[in-house]
Write a protein that holds these residues in place. Structure first.
Motif, PDB file in Angstrom:
ATOM      1  N   ALA A  85       0.680  -1.133  -0.010  1.00  0.00           N
ATOM      2  CA  ALA A  85      -0.202  -0.021  -0.164  1.00  0.00           C
ATOM      3  C   ALA A  85       0.721   1.082  -0.184  1.00  0.00           C
ATOM      4  O   ALA A  85       0.657   2.252  -0.819  1.00  0.00           O
ATOM      5  CB  ALA A  85      -0.883  -0.028   1.397  1.00  0.00           C
ATOM      6  N   LEU A  86       1.840   1.176   0.966  1.00  0.00           N
ATOM      7  CA  LEU A  86       2.835   2.494   0.917  1.00  0.00           C
ATOM      8  C   LEU A  86       3.475   2.958  -0.353  1.00  0.00           C
ATOM      9  O   LEU A  86       3.929   3.790  -0.731  1.00  0.00           O
ATOM     10  CB  LEU A  86       3.900   2.281   1.967  1.00  0.00           C
ATOM     11  N   GLN A  87       3.828   1.564  -1.328  1.00  0.00           N
ATOM     12  CA  GLN A  87       4.314   2.020  -2.779  1.00  0.00           C
ATOM     13  C   GLN A  87       3.281   2.568  -3.465  1.00  0.00           C
ATOM     14  O   GLN A  87       4.283   3.242  -4.449  1.00  0.00           O
ATOM     15  CB  GLN A  87       4.767   0.339  -2.975  1.00  0.00           C
ATOM     16  N   HIS A  88       2.139   2.675  -3.274  1.00  0.00           N
ATOM     17  CA  HIS A  88       1.332   3.703  -4.235  1.00  0.00           C
ATOM     18  C   HIS A  88       1.594   5.013  -3.747  1.00  0.00           C
ATOM     19  O   HIS A  88       1.101   5.735  -4.605  1.00  0.00           O
ATOM     20  CB  HIS A  88      -0.323   3.156  -3.917  1.00  0.00           C
ATOM     21  N   LEU A  89       1.958   5.392  -2.733  1.00  0.00           N
ATOM     22  CA  LEU A  89       2.339   6.597  -2.060  1.00  0.00           C
ATOM     23  C   LEU A  89       3.730   7.120  -2.800  1.00  0.00           C
ATOM     24  O   LEU A  89       3.919   8.599  -2.701  1.00  0.00           O
ATOM     25  CB  LEU A  89       2.188   6.814  -0.889  1.00  0.00           C
ATOM     26  N   VAL A  90       4.529   6.378  -3.140  1.00  0.00           N
ATOM     27  CA  VAL A  90       5.782   6.729  -3.608  1.00  0.00           C
ATOM     28  C   VAL A  90       5.797   6.808  -4.888  1.00  0.00           C
ATOM     29  O   VAL A  90       5.337   5.791  -5.725  1.00  0.00           O
ATOM     30  CB  VAL A  90       6.817   5.763  -3.097  1.00  0.00           C
ATOM     31  N   PRO A  91       6.149   8.060  -5.746  1.00  0.00           N
ATOM     32  CA  PRO A  91       6.168   8.125  -7.042  1.00  0.00           C
ATOM     33  C   PRO A  91       6.922   7.057  -7.969  1.00  0.00           C
ATOM     34  O   PRO A  91       6.417   6.698  -9.023  1.00  0.00           O
ATOM     35  CB  PRO A  91       6.461   9.417  -7.488  1.00  0.00           C
ATOM     36  N   TRP A  92       7.886   6.567  -7.492  1.00  0.00           N
ATOM     37  CA  TRP A  92       8.755   5.811  -8.346  1.00  0.00           C
ATOM     38  C   TRP A  92       8.555   4.129  -8.077  1.00  0.00           C
ATOM     39  O   TRP A  92       9.239   3.478  -8.734  1.00  0.00           O
ATOM     40  CB  TRP A  92      10.284   5.730  -7.995  1.00  0.00           C
ATOM     41  N   ARG A  93       7.600   3.958  -7.408  1.00  0.00           N
ATOM     42  CA  ARG A  93       7.238   2.589  -7.006  1.00  0.00           C
ATOM     43  C   ARG A  93       5.811   2.340  -7.127  1.00  0.00           C
ATOM     44  O   ARG A  93       4.951   3.398  -7.309  1.00  0.00           O
ATOM     45  CB  ARG A  93       7.709   2.055  -5.599  1.00  0.00           C
ATOM     46  N   HIS A  94       5.450   0.980  -7.347  1.00  0.00           N
ATOM     47  CA  HIS A  94       3.991   0.762  -7.537  1.00  0.00           C
ATOM     48  C   HIS A  94       3.632  -0.683  -6.945  1.00  0.00           C
ATOM     49  O   HIS A  94       4.488  -1.452  -7.092  1.00  0.00           O
ATOM     50  CB  HIS A  94       3.451   0.846  -8.804  1.00  0.00           C
ATOM     51  N   GLY A  95       2.693  -0.646  -6.246  1.00  0.00           N
ATOM     52  CA  GLY A  95       2.234  -2.053  -5.391  1.00  0.00           C
ATOM     53  C   GLY A  95       1.529  -2.711  -6.514  1.00  0.00           C
ATOM     54  O   GLY A  95       0.957  -2.387  -7.706  1.00  0.00           O
ATOM     55  N   ASP A  96       1.858  -4.046  -6.374  1.00  0.00           N
ATOM     56  CA  ASP A  96       1.326  -4.966  -7.361  1.00  0.00           C
ATOM     57  C   ASP A  96       0.572  -6.080  -6.569  1.00  0.00           C
ATOM     58  O   ASP A  96       1.238  -6.944  -5.544  1.00  0.00           O
ATOM     59  CB  ASP A  96       2.552  -5.472  -8.227  1.00  0.00           C
ATOM     60  N   PHE A  97      -0.682  -6.523  -7.238  1.00  0.00           N
ATOM     61  CA  PHE A  97      -1.230  -7.844  -6.524  1.00  0.00           C
ATOM     62  C   PHE A  97      -0.473  -8.997  -6.208  1.00  0.00           C
ATOM     63  O   PHE A  97      -0.496  -9.952  -5.705  1.00  0.00           O
ATOM     64  CB  PHE A  97      -2.710  -7.997  -7.007  1.00  0.00           C
ATOM     65  N   MET A  98       0.239  -9.288  -7.529  1.00  0.00           N
ATOM     66  CA  MET A  98       1.088 -10.678  -7.628  1.00  0.00           C
ATOM     67  C   MET A  98       2.151 -10.221  -6.753  1.00  0.00           C
ATOM     68  O   MET A  98       2.758 -11.492  -6.121  1.00  0.00           O
ATOM     69  CB  MET A  98       1.817 -10.556  -9.121  1.00  0.00           C
ATOM     70  N   ASP A  99       2.778  -9.229  -6.433  1.00  0.00           N
ATOM     71  CA  ASP A  99       3.904  -9.256  -5.484  1.00  0.00           C
ATOM     72  C   ASP A  99       2.963  -9.197  -4.019  1.00  0.00           C
ATOM     73  O   ASP A  99       3.748 -10.275  -3.204  1.00  0.00           O
ATOM     74  CB  ASP A  99       4.215  -7.689  -5.459  1.00  0.00           C
ATOM     75  N   LEU A 100       1.767  -8.821  -3.815  1.00  0.00           N
ATOM     76  CA  LEU A 100       1.387  -9.142  -2.584  1.00  0.00           C
ATOM     77  C   LEU A 100       1.056 -10.748  -2.328  1.00  0.00           C
ATOM     78  O   LEU A 100       1.107 -11.264  -1.330  1.00  0.00           O
ATOM     79  CB  LEU A 100      -0.184  -8.475  -2.547  1.00  0.00           C
ATOM     80  N   ALA A 101       0.677 -11.288  -3.751  1.00  0.00           N
ATOM     81  CA  ALA A 101       0.658 -12.713  -3.459  1.00  0.00           C
ATOM     82  C   ALA A 101       1.842 -13.488  -3.267  1.00  0.00           C
ATOM     83  O   ALA A 101       1.716 -14.490  -2.418  1.00  0.00           O
ATOM     84  CB  ALA A 101      -0.086 -13.344  -4.939  1.00  0.00           C
ATOM     85  N   ALA A 102       2.896 -12.998  -3.746  1.00  0.00           N
ATOM     86  CA  ALA A 102       4.244 -13.851  -3.502  1.00  0.00           C
ATOM     87  C   ALA A 102       4.416 -13.639  -1.924  1.00  0.00           C
ATOM     88  O   ALA A 102       5.236 -14.261  -1.527  1.00  0.00           O
ATOM     89  CB  ALA A 102       5.147 -13.118  -4.456  1.00  0.00           C
ATOM     90  N   ASN A 103       4.203 -12.291  -1.389  1.00  0.00           N
ATOM     91  CA  ASN A 103       4.472 -11.826  -0.041  1.00  0.00           C
ATOM     92  C   ASN A 103       3.672 -13.074   0.724  1.00  0.00           C
ATOM     93  O   ASN A 103       4.215 -13.561   1.855  1.00  0.00           O
ATOM     94  CB  ASN A 103       4.152 -10.726   0.147  1.00  0.00           C
ATOM     95  N   PHE A 104       2.489 -13.069   0.507  1.00  0.00           N
ATOM     96  CA  PHE A 104       1.546 -14.069   1.437  1.00  0.00           C
ATOM     97  C   PHE A 104       2.121 -15.589   1.257  1.00  0.00           C
ATOM     98  O   PHE A 104       2.116 -16.212   2.350  1.00  0.00           O
ATOM     99  CB  PHE A 104       0.192 -13.934   0.850  1.00  0.00           C
ATOM    100  N   LEU A 105       2.741 -15.986  -0.055  1.00  0.00           N
ATOM    101  CA  LEU A 105       3.092 -17.345  -0.362  1.00  0.00           C
ATOM    102  C   LEU A 105       4.265 -17.392   0.662  1.00  0.00           C
ATOM    103  O   LEU A 105       4.585 -18.282   1.266  1.00  0.00           O
ATOM    104  CB  LEU A 105       3.582 -17.323  -1.620  1.00  0.00           C
TER     105      LEU A 105
END
Length: 143
Positions: A85-105
């Motif tokens: 979620a914080l990555q959406h607030l930083v202009p040079w980063r973006h959050g991704d649902f696949m990253d979130l799924a990998a984190n949960f895994l």
């Protein structure tokens, strides 16, 4: 005065380091990698984080207590959501649902690994014995 354990200090330090790293601007040179490499890195990072949280909440691996096992995994999963979620607030980063799924895994695999190793410790098998078998296998492998 409350004494803070070394495990808690390490888990907090690791969390802060991960938060800074995950929000840092990635150099152009490293951005062109394969997608699966990024997911493996996410899995490994959150496995390490979840293991450190489990170590704190279950009173260390020597005096293991399952009382707070789920809370530790939940905290690691919430930290994963926070970082994405914080990555959406930083202009040079973006959050991704696949990253979130990998984190949960990664969090889930850490939970499975710790629970399996704890149950193996209770039986004849121990982590040291298991590790020595793996080392022996790779050392004297017949090709």
């Amino acid at each position: 005065m409350v004494r803070v354990s070394i495990q808690l200090k390490m888990a907090l330090g690791l969390s802060i380091l991960m938060l800074i790293t995950l929000l840092w601007k990635i150099p152009e040179l490293l951005q062109g990698g394969a997608v699966w490499t990024d997911k493996i890195v996410h899995i490994l990072i959150f496995m390490i984080l979840a293991i450190s949280y489990i170590n704190v909440s279950t009173q260390g691996f020597k005096n293991f207590k399952f009382r707070n096992f789920g809370k530790a995994l939940g905290a690691a999963a919430l930290f994963s959501i926070l970082t994405e979620a914080l990555q959406h607030l930083v202009p040079w980063r973006h959050g991704d649902f696949m990253d979130l799924a990998a984190n949960f895994l990664g969090v889930g695999l850490a939970g499975i690994m710790v629970k399996t190793m704890h149950s193996l410790k209770k039986t004849v098998w121990s982590f040291r014995f298991f590790l020595s078998l793996i080392i022996f296998h790779f050392q004297y492998r017949i090709d």
